[in-house]
Design a protein around this motif. Structure first.
Motif, mmCIF file in Angstrom:
data_model
loop_
_atom_site.group_PDB
_atom_site.id
_atom_site.type_symbol
_atom_site.label_atom_id
_atom_site.label_comp_id
_atom_site.label_asym_id
_atom_site.label_seq_id
_atom_site.Cartn_x
_atom_site.Cartn_y
_atom_site.Cartn_z
ATOM 1 N N ASP A 1 35.736 43.665 33.399
ATOM 2 C CA ASP A 1 34.555 42.817 33.528
ATOM 3 C C ASP A 1 34.990 41.388 33.245
ATOM 4 O OD1 ASP A 1 32.197 41.411 33.366
ATOM 5 O OD2 ASP A 1 31.261 42.742 31.900
ATOM 6 N N THR A 2 35.148 40.578 34.295
ATOM 7 C CA THR A 2 35.624 39.210 34.096
ATOM 8 C C THR A 2 34.630 38.373 33.310
ATOM 9 O OG1 THR A 2 34.752 38.516 36.251
ATOM 10 C CG2 THR A 2 37.069 39.219 36.161
ATOM 11 N N GLY A 3 33.385 38.835 33.205
ATOM 12 C CA GLY A 3 32.400 38.127 32.387
ATOM 13 C C GLY A 3 32.686 38.227 30.897
ATOM 14 N N THR A 4 33.554 39.155 30.508
ATOM 15 C CA THR A 4 33.874 39.323 29.085
ATOM 16 C C THR A 4 35.171 38.623 28.689
ATOM 17 O OG1 THR A 4 35.148 41.361 29.429
ATOM 18 C CG2 THR A 4 32.763 41.594 29.092
ATOM 19 N N VAL A 5 35.804 37.919 29.621
ATOM 20 C CA VAL A 5 37.054 37.219 29.309
ATOM 21 C C VAL A 5 36.751 36.102 28.315
ATOM 22 C CG1 VAL A 5 38.906 35.779 30.232
ATOM 23 C CG2 VAL A 5 38.135 37.774 31.499
ATOM 24 N N LEU B 1 36.640 31.553 37.508
ATOM 25 C CA LEU B 1 35.699 32.325 36.698
ATOM 26 C C LEU B 1 34.871 31.448 35.770
ATOM 27 C CD1 LEU B 1 38.137 35.208 35.703
ATOM 28 C CD2 LEU B 1 36.436 35.225 37.531
ATOM 29 N N HIS B 2 35.531 30.513 35.114
ATOM 30 C CA HIS B 2 34.813 29.638 34.179
ATOM 31 C C HIS B 2 35.599 28.347 33.987
ATOM 32 C CE1 HIS B 2 37.676 30.423 30.923
ATOM 33 N NE2 HIS B 2 37.670 31.668 31.337
ATOM 34 N N GLY B 3 34.919 27.360 33.420
ATOM 35 C CA GLY B 3 35.546 26.061 33.202
ATOM 36 C C GLY B 3 35.633 25.261 34.495
ATOM 37 N N THR B 4 36.361 24.169 34.413
ATOM 38 C CA THR B 4 36.563 23.308 35.582
ATOM 39 C C THR B 4 38.020 22.862 35.599
ATOM 40 O OG1 THR B 4 35.977 21.319 34.331
ATOM 41 C CG2 THR B 4 34.183 22.421 35.548
ATOM 42 N N LEU C 1 40.948 34.104 38.494
ATOM 43 C CA LEU C 1 41.541 35.368 38.926
ATOM 44 C C LEU C 1 42.391 35.094 40.157
ATOM 45 C CD1 LEU C 1 41.580 38.586 39.099
ATOM 46 C CD2 LEU C 1 39.620 38.314 40.631
ATOM 47 N N THR C 2 43.623 35.622 40.172
ATOM 48 C CA THR C 2 44.438 35.538 41.378
ATOM 49 C C THR C 2 44.696 36.939 41.904
ATOM 50 O OG1 THR C 2 46.548 35.633 40.169
ATOM 51 C CG2 THR C 2 45.631 33.442 40.608
ATOM 52 N N VAL C 3 44.736 37.063 43.226
ATOM 53 C CA VAL C 3 45.031 38.326 43.895
ATOM 54 C C VAL C 3 46.016 38.032 45.016
ATOM 55 C CG1 VAL C 3 44.099 40.296 45.164
ATOM 56 C CG2 VAL C 3 42.707 39.195 43.398
ATOM 57 N N HIS C 4 47.080 38.835 45.078
ATOM 58 C CA HIS C 4 48.073 38.658 46.137
ATOM 59 C C HIS C 4 48.837 39.954 46.343
ATOM 60 C CE1 HIS C 4 51.147 38.286 42.969
ATOM 61 N NE2 HIS C 4 50.289 37.487 42.364
ATOM 62 N N ARG C 5 49.592 40.010 47.416
ATOM 63 C CA ARG C 5 50.429 41.164 47.697
ATOM 64 C C ARG C 5 51.400 41.362 46.540
ATOM 65 N NH1 ARG C 5 55.122 40.531 50.348
ATOM 66 N NH2 ARG C 5 54.326 38.591 51.185
ATOM 67 N N THR D 1 44.484 31.832 26.037
ATOM 68 C CA THR D 1 45.195 31.167 27.122
ATOM 69 C C THR D 1 46.329 32.050 27.631
ATOM 70 O OG1 THR D 1 46.640 30.033 25.567
ATOM 71 C CG2 THR D 1 44.663 28.852 26.268
ATOM 72 N N GLY D 2 46.807 31.740 28.837
ATOM 73 C CA GLY D 2 47.863 32.533 29.458
ATOM 74 C C GLY D 2 47.277 33.627 30.316
ATOM 75 N N ALA D 3 48.034 34.706 30.501
ATOM 76 C CA ALA D 3 47.571 35.848 31.297
ATOM 77 C C ALA D 3 46.653 36.690 30.432
ATOM 78 C CB ALA D 3 48.756 36.656 31.797
ATOM 79 N N ALA D 4 45.344 36.598 30.668
ATOM 80 C CA ALA D 4 44.357 37.305 29.856
ATOM 81 C C ALA D 4 44.129 38.731 30.342
ATOM 82 C CB ALA D 4 43.034 36.536 29.863
ATOM 83 N N TRP D 5 44.498 39.022 31.580
ATOM 84 C CA TRP D 5 44.372 40.366 32.150
ATOM 85 C C TRP D 5 45.306 40.456 33.339
ATOM 86 C CZ3 TRP D 5 42.991 41.920 37.087
ATOM 87 C CH2 TRP D 5 42.792 43.298 37.258
ATOM 88 N N LYS D 6 45.832 41.662 33.603
ATOM 89 C CA LYS D 6 46.630 41.857 34.809
ATOM 90 C C LYS D 6 46.438 43.279 35.300
ATOM 91 C CE LYS D 6 50.933 43.118 32.517
ATOM 92 N NZ LYS D 6 52.361 42.895 32.433
ATOM 93 N N LEU D 7 46.631 43.457 36.592
ATOM 94 C CA LEU D 7 46.542 44.765 37.215
ATOM 95 C C LEU D 7 47.745 45.577 36.767
ATOM 96 C CD1 LEU D 7 44.715 46.222 39.269
ATOM 97 C CD2 LEU D 7 46.218 45.378 41.065
ATOM 98 N N GLY D 8 47.503 46.811 36.260
ATOM 99 C CA GLY D 8 48.590 47.531 35.633
ATOM 100 C C GLY D 8 49.007 48.845 36.253
ATOM 101 N N MET D 9 48.492 49.200 37.410
ATOM 102 C CA MET D 9 48.883 50.480 38.004
ATOM 103 C C MET D 9 50.343 50.450 38.439
ATOM 104 S SD MET D 9 45.743 49.705 38.571
ATOM 105 C CE MET D 9 44.095 50.255 38.809
ATOM 106 N N ARG D 10 50.990 51.629 38.390
ATOM 107 C CA ARG D 10 52.393 51.721 38.797
ATOM 108 C C ARG D 10 52.557 51.546 40.295
ATOM 109 N NH1 ARG D 10 55.596 55.644 35.444
ATOM 110 N NH2 ARG D 10 56.218 56.587 37.388
ATOM 111 N N GLU D 11 51.774 52.263 41.067
ATOM 112 C CA GLU D 11 51.886 52.208 42.525
ATOM 113 C C GLU D 11 50.698 51.443 43.082
ATOM 114 O OE1 GLU D 11 52.787 55.811 44.578
ATOM 115 O OE2 GLU D 11 53.836 56.634 42.837
#
Length: 197
Positions: free
Chosen positions: A86-90, A136-139, A177-181, A95-105
């Motif tokens: 829930d990005t609303g709870t960040v 998500l938040h800030g400017t 939030l960033t999303v990429h290959r 600071t830094g990487a507050a969350w990352k996608l963690g699946m193996r495959e």
């Protein structure tokens, strides 16, 4: 018909989990195998919970002390769709990487990045892949080769592969939030002629 047994006790430690996940991946839905190990594989179960939550069965048949035997059953053809975060709870104070996608495959990488008020990411050439950024938040400001874009909550930003960019957080910081290959590592390269720090 008896379940196939997979005894990982003789395997080298780095080979155990990949062998178990390969065996699981080869199962048909409803199929199972019995894992034999010399301890309770709690870390393995944590990985199954991350990869296949709700989509697998885990039944202890023997709980040691010499051998632990667990029947692992495939309940769904693929990992199940689910809410990851829930990005609303960040917390904007982190600071830094507050969350990352963690699946193996996976085919995608995703991160929540947070910059402190006034913090910068110096001018650099982006990686050889396109990136979608959602504020998500800030400017803040995104400086490109030719201009500067204002960043506000809700902004959906396209960062084309190898485009030049720099970020500056506003007075309340900047979270996005960033999303990429998926790729091995994200390497930032300085832009030619830009001063380094």
């Amino acid at each position: 018909m008896a379940d196939q047994e997979l005894d990982v006790r003789p395997l080298r430690k780095p080979d155990k989990h990949p062998t178990i996940f390969a065996t699981y991946g080869a199962l048909a839905v409803g199929g199972s195998f019995v894992l034999v190990n010399n301890h309770d594989p709690r870390h393995l179960r944590d990985e199954f919970d991350a990869e296949y939550p709700g989509g697998y069965g885990w039944d202890y048949l023997d709980k040691g002390p010499e051998a632990w035997r667990i029947r692992i059953t495939k309940l769904a053809t693929t990992p199940l769709p689910r809410v990851l975060h829930d990005t609303g709870t960040v917390n904007p104070g982190v600071t830094g990487a507050a969350w990352k996608l963690g699946m193996r495959e996976r085919d995608l990488d995703a991160n929540v990045i947070q910059l402190a008020p006034g913090a910068t990411i110096d001018a650099h050439t982006g990686p050889d892949l396109d990136v979608l950024l959602h504020v998500l938040h800030g400017t803040g400001r995104l400086t490109t080769e030719l201009d500067t874009l204002d960043l506000r909550p809700g902004a959906l930003v396209w960062l084309p592969r190898r485009s030049g960019r720099a970020f500056t957080a506003g007075p309340d910081g900047l979270g996005y939030l960033t999303v990429h290959r998926s790729r091995q590592a994200l390497v930032l390269e300085p832009v030619a002629g830009s001063p380094g720090r």
